[in-house]
Scaffold this motif. Structure first.
Motif, PDB file in Angstrom:
ATOM      1  N   ARG A  41      -4.534   9.141  11.239  1.00  0.00           N
ATOM      2  CA  ARG A  41      -5.315   8.522  10.045  1.00  0.00           C
ATOM      3  C   ARG A  41      -6.595   8.311  10.396  1.00  0.00           C
TER       4      ARG A  41
ATOM      5  N   SER B  63       0.927  -1.021  -0.218  1.00  0.00           N
ATOM      6  CA  SER B  63      -0.070  -0.024   0.013  1.00  0.00           C
ATOM      7  C   SER B  63       0.865   1.229   0.057  1.00  0.00           C
TER       8      SER B  63
ATOM      9  N   TYR C 198       0.603  13.121  -6.238  1.00  0.00           N
ATOM     10  CA  TYR C 198       0.527  13.703  -4.904  1.00  0.00           C
ATOM     11  C   TYR C 198       0.460  15.117  -4.901  1.00  0.00           C
TER      12      TYR C 198
ATOM     13  N   ASN D  87       0.308   3.805   1.304  1.00  0.00           N
ATOM     14  CA  ASN D  87      -0.023   4.341   2.627  1.00  0.00           C
ATOM     15  C   ASN D  87       0.678   3.694   4.039  1.00  0.00           C
TER      16      ASN D  87
ATOM     17  N   SER E 254      -4.267  10.746   1.325  1.00  0.00           N
ATOM     18  CA  SER E 254      -2.719  10.291   1.764  1.00  0.00           C
ATOM     19  C   SER E 254      -2.569  10.128   3.027  1.00  0.00           C
ATOM     20  N   ALA E 255      -1.617   9.051   3.685  1.00  0.00           N
ATOM     21  CA  ALA E 255      -1.126   8.836   4.713  1.00  0.00           C
ATOM     22  C   ALA E 255       0.030   9.428   5.188  1.00  0.00           C
ATOM     23  N   SER E 256       0.565  10.254   4.274  1.00  0.00           N
ATOM     24  CA  SER E 256       1.929  10.991   4.347  1.00  0.00           C
ATOM     25  C   SER E 256       1.663  12.179   5.378  1.00  0.00           C
TER      26      SER E 256
END
Length: 439
Positions: A227, A169, A378, A171, A340-342
């Motif tokens: 998240r 993934s 992104y 993420n 996004s998980a960033s």
């Protein structure tokens, strides 16, 4: 090229597809309750042909166990997989043998009107050498339909799943000692009504994500609370049948994404509101092809002034081609805004395209092949990820209770941009075999 010009060009393409459809006039689960009821689809039926994986096979489909006015469908899959890169790394790859056990029990109504399905399933994964990757996933849920009248039905459902985020993934935390687990709770309600040539539909759904913190290889802790979120969406759609084989539609979806944590606890406040608006056509070209194509506009507005709003051209499509009665070719694609998980990036635009071929070599031997590609852009970053994947699968149905499956899967992800912005790169090959028992 501007977004407006893209939209006009895509709308013109839809018109051409619709015109062609008008001129032409137009092993999936047997207990799937999704989609329309048979009582409200006279001008919207797309059933002149049946896809290979959805075709009933009376001699090989599970018979079920009678329980009053319900049928119970017990099912167990046991499989083994060889994975040459279990951590999805670019270098120093590690291979392992992975075992899967997937029990499932479905209870489906056998009523003349209305329908109800209740299910429970599990997915137990065990690694031969790397037990830190072992996972115990499960899911519970129910969904149903009420046929109010010949032309009106109500649908609804709810589910709870304990899931594991795959290492592949985009993420997934790169330095996590073990995969990230999360709970996903979902519910939805919907309604459909047909007025001869006009069909109206509405749907409301909500999904709640709750991620568990993950340990690092250096005995640290990765806080995943940022998240956690609740995503709700309300959709309205109108279809107009210009012929029995072609319908034009307008669909608008509004969504809200509420995150558990805001600034200053986290670097970004990720709360947002969005809209997706599509126009398109749902069509069937005789017994040769059918599908749905929609194009339009998508936008996501973010609460945090530090996060740039995202908007642009949106699209989704799925077209099935039947070159013969025993072969189905499916082309699908989409363009959507994803979270996004960033820690530094709130969203990305996901572009996807997939092609699959399913062939019924014999009534009980099904062969499948697929290839796909994707590009993630992104927002507010130089990062761009490119993904390609491909797979082969063969299923041999010995009888209605036993089936064998062999498969190969390949995936590769490349990332570009400034070094500080880039994501993980990897190349993975998987070979698997499984035995399925059902009743």
């Amino acid at each position: 090229m501007s977004t407006e010009r893209n939209f006009l060009m895509a709308t013109a393409a839809i018109a051409l597809v619709t015109g062609a459809a008008s001129a032409a006039h137009a092993q999936g689960s047997a207990i799937d309750l999704g989609g329309e009821s048979g009582t409200a689809a006279r001008n919207f039926q797309r059933d002149r042909n049946i896809a290979v994986l959805q075709r009933p096979r009376p001699d090989y489909d599970a018979a079920g166990v009678r329980m009053g006015s319900f049928l119970a469908y017990p099912r167990l899959m046991v499989g083994v997989e060889s994975n040459d890169n279990i951590f999805a790394q670019k270098t120093k790859t590690i291979s392992d043998t992975v075992w899967h056990v997937q029990p499932e029990l479905s209870l489906a109504s056998d009523w003349n009107r209305h329908s109800l399905l209740v299910y429970a399933r599990g997915d137990l994964t065990r690694y031969s050498k790397n037990d830190s990757e072992n996972t115990d996933d499960f899911g519970l849920g129910a969904r149903g339909r009420i046929d109010v009248s010949r032309d009106t039905n109500l649908t609804g459902g709810a589910s709870f799943d304990r899931l594991t985020e795959p290492r592949t993934s985009p993420n997934a935390p790169a330095n996590a000692k073990e995969p990230t687990s999360f709970d996903l709770t979902k519910a939805y309600v919907g309604a459909t009504h047909e007025f001869n040539r006009l069909k109206l539909a509405g749907n409301f759904n909500v999904a709640k994500y709750n991620y568990e913190d993950t340990a690092t290889a250096a005995s640290g802790q990765i806080d995943q609370d940022y998240r956690d979120r609740t995503v709700s969406a309300l959709t309205g759609r109108a279809d107009y049948a210009v012929s029995p084989d072609t319908a034009l539609f307008v669909e608008v979806t509004g969504n809200r994404r509420d995150y558990r944590q805001d600034r200053p606890v986290v670097a970004l406040t990720r709360d947002s509101d969005g809209v997706n608006a599509y126009v398109g056509a749902n069509f069937e070209l005789g017994a040769v092809a059918r599908g749905e194509v929609g194009v339009g506009y998508m936008k996501q507005n973010y609460k945090d002034a530090k996060v740039k709003d995202v908007d642009g051209f949106g699209a989704r499509a799925k077209v099935e081609w039947f070159p013969t009665q025993i072969t189905t070719v499916t082309l699908s694609g989409s363009r959507a805004i994803e979270d996004s998980a960033s820690n530094k990036i709130a969203s990305y635009v996901a572009n996807r395209a997939d092609l699959s071929v399913d062939h019924e070599l014999l009534r009980n031997v099904i062969l499948s092949a697929n290839v796909g590609t994707g590009k993630d852009e992104y927002q507010g970053s130089t990062r761009k990820d490119k993904v390609v994947n491909a797979g082969l699968r063969g299923t041999y149905l010995i009888n209605r209770r036993v089936g064998l499956t062999g498969a190969y899967f390949y995936e590769k992800r490349d990332t570009e941009g400034l070094i500080a912005d880039r994501g993980a790169e990897y190349e993975v090959n998987k070979v698997s075999a499984s035995l399925t028992l059902q009743f």
